[in-house]
Design an enzyme around this catalytic site. Structure first.
Site, PDB file in Angstrom:
ATOM      1  N   GLU A  55      -7.378   8.908   5.884  1.00 21.11           N
ATOM      2  CA  GLU A  55      -7.641   9.594   7.144  1.00 21.11           C
ATOM      3  C   GLU A  55      -8.035  11.065   7.007  1.00 21.11           C
ATOM      4  O   GLU A  55      -7.284  11.955   7.446  1.00 21.11           O
ATOM      5  CB  GLU A  55      -6.411   9.479   8.048  1.00 21.11           C
ATOM      6  CG  GLU A  55      -5.986   8.058   8.326  1.00 21.11           C
ATOM      7  CD  GLU A  55      -4.901   7.966   9.416  1.00 21.11           C
ATOM      8  OE1 GLU A  55      -4.395   9.010   9.834  1.00 21.11           O
ATOM      9  OE2 GLU A  55      -4.590   6.847   9.834  1.00 21.11           O
ATOM     10  N   ASN A 107      -7.729   2.183   9.762  1.00 24.43           N
ATOM     11  CA  ASN A 107      -6.413   2.360  10.394  1.00 24.43           C
ATOM     12  C   ASN A 107      -6.611   2.394  11.901  1.00 24.43           C
ATOM     13  O   ASN A 107      -7.432   3.162  12.404  1.00 24.43           O
ATOM     14  CB  ASN A 107      -5.759   3.672   9.949  1.00 24.43           C
ATOM     15  CG  ASN A 107      -5.380   3.661   8.478  1.00 24.43           C
ATOM     16  OD1 ASN A 107      -5.512   2.639   7.794  1.00 24.43           O
ATOM     17  ND2 ASN A 107      -4.905   4.781   7.983  1.00 24.43           N
ATOM     18  N   ARG A 117       0.861  -1.193   0.000  1.00 22.28           N
ATOM     19  CA  ARG A 117       0.000   0.000   0.000  1.00 22.28           C
ATOM     20  C   ARG A 117       0.892   1.235   0.000  1.00 22.28           C
ATOM     21  O   ARG A 117       1.741   1.390   0.881  1.00 22.28           O
ATOM     22  CB  ARG A 117      -0.909   0.000   1.234  1.00 22.28           C
ATOM     23  CG  ARG A 117      -1.689   1.287   1.381  1.00 22.28           C
ATOM     24  CD  ARG A 117      -2.720   1.258   2.526  1.00 22.28           C
ATOM     25  NE  ARG A 117      -3.409   2.528   2.557  1.00 22.28           N
ATOM     26  CZ  ARG A 117      -3.305   3.438   3.525  1.00 22.28           C
ATOM     27  NH1 ARG A 117      -2.572   3.191   4.595  1.00 22.28           N
ATOM     28  NH2 ARG A 117      -3.945   4.584   3.438  1.00 22.28           N
ATOM     29  N   TYR A 145      -4.477   2.311  15.719  1.00 28.14           N
ATOM     30  CA  TYR A 145      -3.241   2.300  16.525  1.00 28.14           C
ATOM     31  C   TYR A 145      -3.524   2.101  18.004  1.00 28.14           C
ATOM     32  O   TYR A 145      -2.818   1.381  18.688  1.00 28.14           O
ATOM     33  CB  TYR A 145      -2.447   3.600  16.309  1.00 28.14           C
ATOM     34  CG  TYR A 145      -1.855   3.645  14.917  1.00 28.14           C
ATOM     35  CD1 TYR A 145      -0.632   3.057  14.656  1.00 28.14           C
ATOM     36  CD2 TYR A 145      -2.562   4.211  13.853  1.00 28.14           C
ATOM     37  CE1 TYR A 145      -0.091   3.040  13.371  1.00 28.14           C
ATOM     38  CE2 TYR A 145      -2.038   4.196  12.562  1.00 28.14           C
ATOM     39  CZ  TYR A 145      -0.810   3.605  12.328  1.00 28.14           C
ATOM     40  OH  TYR A 145      -0.294   3.569  11.066  1.00 28.14           O
ATOM     41  N   HIS A 182      -2.661  11.123   0.438  1.00 28.05           N
ATOM     42  CA  HIS A 182      -2.183  10.872   1.808  1.00 28.05           C
ATOM     43  C   HIS A 182      -1.525  12.179   2.275  1.00 28.05           C
ATOM     44  O   HIS A 182      -0.334  12.236   2.557  1.00 28.05           O
ATOM     45  CB  HIS A 182      -1.218   9.689   1.823  1.00 28.05           C
ATOM     46  CG  HIS A 182      -0.999   9.071   3.173  1.00 28.05           C
ATOM     47  ND1 HIS A 182      -1.192   7.736   3.431  1.00 28.05           N
ATOM     48  CD2 HIS A 182      -0.592   9.601   4.352  1.00 28.05           C
ATOM     49  CE1 HIS A 182      -0.905   7.462   4.701  1.00 28.05           C
ATOM     50  NE2 HIS A 182      -0.531   8.595   5.287  1.00 28.05           N
ATOM     51  N   GLU A 207      -3.809   0.139   8.099  1.00 26.53           N
ATOM     52  CA  GLU A 207      -2.636   0.510   8.898  1.00 26.53           C
ATOM     53  C   GLU A 207      -2.805  -0.014  10.312  1.00 26.53           C
ATOM     54  O   GLU A 207      -3.880   0.121  10.909  1.00 26.53           O
ATOM     55  CB  GLU A 207      -2.450   2.032   9.014  1.00 26.53           C
ATOM     56  CG  GLU A 207      -1.947   2.700   7.769  1.00 26.53           C
ATOM     57  CD  GLU A 207      -1.794   4.209   7.927  1.00 26.53           C
ATOM     58  OE1 GLU A 207      -1.562   4.694   9.057  1.00 26.53           O
ATOM     59  OE2 GLU A 207      -1.918   4.901   6.907  1.00 26.53           O
TER      60      GLU A 207
HETATM   61  C1  FCB Z   1      -1.361   7.489  10.519  1.00 32.34           C
HETATM   62  C2  FCB Z   1      -0.895   7.956   9.158  1.00 32.34           C
HETATM   63  C3  FCB Z   1       0.425   7.395   8.735  1.00 32.34           C
HETATM   64  C4  FCB Z   1       1.403   7.242   9.866  1.00 32.34           C
HETATM   65  C5  FCB Z   1       0.750   6.607  11.077  1.00 32.34           C
HETATM   66  C6  FCB Z   1       1.684   6.438  12.245  1.00 32.34           C
HETATM   67  O1  FCB Z   1      -2.243   8.398  11.062  1.00 32.34           O
HETATM   68  O2  FCB Z   1      -1.837   7.624   8.179  1.00 32.34           O
HETATM   69  O3  FCB Z   1       0.921   8.183   7.688  1.00 32.34           O
HETATM   70  O4  FCB Z   1       2.031   8.422  10.140  1.00 32.34           O
HETATM   71  O5  FCB Z   1      -0.355   7.340  11.470  1.00 32.34           O
END
Ligand code: FCB
Length: 454
Positions: A170, A296, A82, A298, A125, A353
């Site tokens: 995002e 995405n 990607r 985290y 992006h 992500e």
């Molecule tokens: C996301 C972004 C990516 C990267 C990660 C850690 O928000 O899409 O570009 O920086 O965080």
């Protein structure tokens, strides 16, 4: 070691494993071959905007090292890569394509095809051409039309298979971090800006989907959203309400219009000057059906009630954090996916992500990033859990292939599975890359055995 749970849906050979990057974070060559400035080039010049005072001029020099980087991706054994296209590299100010910029992405696509790696391409992006920002950027409705024009021209120009196109990555970050909180490019600050910019980004997505349907009917076309599922700091009704409010602002604000064609009810409670300018037909465009939704993830976010704003983020104590200061909370990924699945009629879902910045050090030619290995393992288990509960999960991409320019953090935070020595541009596989490679090799062997058995 990274391993998949026994008989996991993720072990199915149709489930796609990939690795992700984005143009501004890795390419460098910021003025080469006619590339124009982006809002990030400009933002990096602002004193104090980037923690280490760095910029994307060289980054991982992927513009020159792309062939070796793709070889590395192939070595990992992933099914897919990607990446994103830098709008200011492929479009000139007069609205024509820059053929040299187009040729760069054409080479990448052709090499991926040769390597039998599926291309997941993101059109935007975050690197908006600065000349569009000079006209108001995402606060100007015309930027959405400029995006559609760029999408139309670049998708016609690129030949060769693109397995999946995503319009935006995002929009939450572009709109809120860029135009409301000022911590990302273009660095504007104003309560009134976030949702106006968000609407134009979503409109750009809708117009972009029309283009993709026309030009690329055989690709999987969709959108990538980020989510931080919201939890109350306590069971009190006040904290519960705070978490719901934060969820409406940050998560539902982006998915609800796309899936259901309307913003959360919160819209009516916003001061008039904070509301987006919605024209007739906008919501229909924004909610055109998707082939896939990229998610995405985290971490989660925990909220407490707050007198003035209604919610305030709160960090629980004694939890594991990554180098970003983000809580490691794999359960949040399962919760998020299951809740989205219960609430919306979802298209196929790809985790586009997921990853962690860890405190990596090169010692005797090796990087023992054990925290990242654990993070990937527990989050794959979380995806597995959601798949068992019926969420239509079709793929998982780790962020990121290699250490790169982490936006406002500059080069201080390392998200790569591959270590980058920025002095020499040497790439060194971390333990996590080796573990992923081994897991994928095992999965492939298993799939071949199963085919053999049939
Ligand atoms: C996301 C972004 C990516 C990267 C990660 C850690 O928000 O899409 O570009 O920086 O965080």
């Amino acid at each position: 070691m990274i391993s998949l749970p026994h008989e996991s849906p993720l072990g199915d050979h149709n489930f796609i494993f990939g690795i992700a990057t984005s143009s501004f974070q890795i390419e460098g060559a910021s003025t080469t071959d006619g590339r124009l400035a982006s809002i990030w080039d400009q933002f990096c010049q602002k004193p104090g905007a980037i923690k280490d005072g760095s910029n994307g001029d060289i980054a991982c020099d992927h513009y020159h090292l792309w062939r070796q980087d793709l070889a590395l991706i192939a070595e990992l054994g992933v099914d897919s890569y990607r990446f994103s296209i830098a709008w200011p590299r492929v479009m000139l100010k007069n609205g024509e394509l820059n053929p040299v910029g187009v040729a760069f992405y054409q080479s990448i696509l052709s090499e991926l095809e040769r390597l039998n790696i599926k291309a997941f391409v993101t059109l935007y992006h975050w690197d908006l051409p600065q000349y569009l920002e000079d006209e108001g950027g995402w606060l100007n409705r015309n930027t959405a039309y400029a995006f559609a024009d760029y999408a139309d021209k670049i998708t016609q120009a690129l030949k060769g298979p693109v397995y999946s196109w995503a319009t935006l990555n995002e929009p939450f970050c572009s709109a809120y971090l860029g135009y409301q909180y000022g911590i990302h490019a273009p660095g504007l600050v104003g309560e009134a800006y976030g949702k106006k910019a968000a609407h134009h980004l979503l409109l750009a997505h809708g117009l972009g989907m029309q283009v993709l349907r026309k030009n690329c009917p055989n690709s999987l076309n969709g959108l990538v959203l980020n989510f931080a599922p919201c939890y109350p700091a306590s069971p009190s009704p006040e904290d519960e309400a705070a978490a719901r409010l934060a969820d409406d602002h940050n998560n539902q604000w982006f998915i609800q219009p796309v899936i259901e064609g309307c913003y959360p009810d919160l819209l009516a409670q916003l001061p008039i000057e904070h509301r987006p300018d919605i024209l007739p037909g906008d919501m229909e465009l924004i909610s055109a059906p998707l082939d896939f939704l990229g998610v995405n993830y985290y971490s989660r976010a925990v909220y407490k009630d707050h007198q003035e704003t209604g919610y305030q983020q709160w960090l629980p104590s004694q939890v594991e954090l990554t180098a970003m200061g983000w809580e490691v909370y794999p359960q949040g990924l399962t919760d998020l996916l299951v809740q989205l699945h219960q609430r919306y009629k979802l298209p196929d879902i790809y985790i586009t992500e997921n990853g962690a910045a860890t405190d990596d050090h090169l010692v005797d030619g090796q990087v023992n990033d054990e925290q990242r290995v654990r993070y990937l393992q527990t989050h794959l288990e979380a995806v597995h859990e959601a798949a068992l509960q019926g969420v239509p999960l079709k793929g998982y991409f780790a962020w990121s292939l290699m250490d790169n320019f982490e936006w406002a953090e500059g080069y201080l935070k390392r998200f790569g599975l591959v270590y980058v020595d920025y002095q020499t541009q040497q790439r060194i596989k971390k333990q996590s890359a080796i573990a992923l490679q081994q897991m994928l090799a095992g999965r492939k062997a298993l799939a071949q055995n199963q085919i053999g058995e049939i």
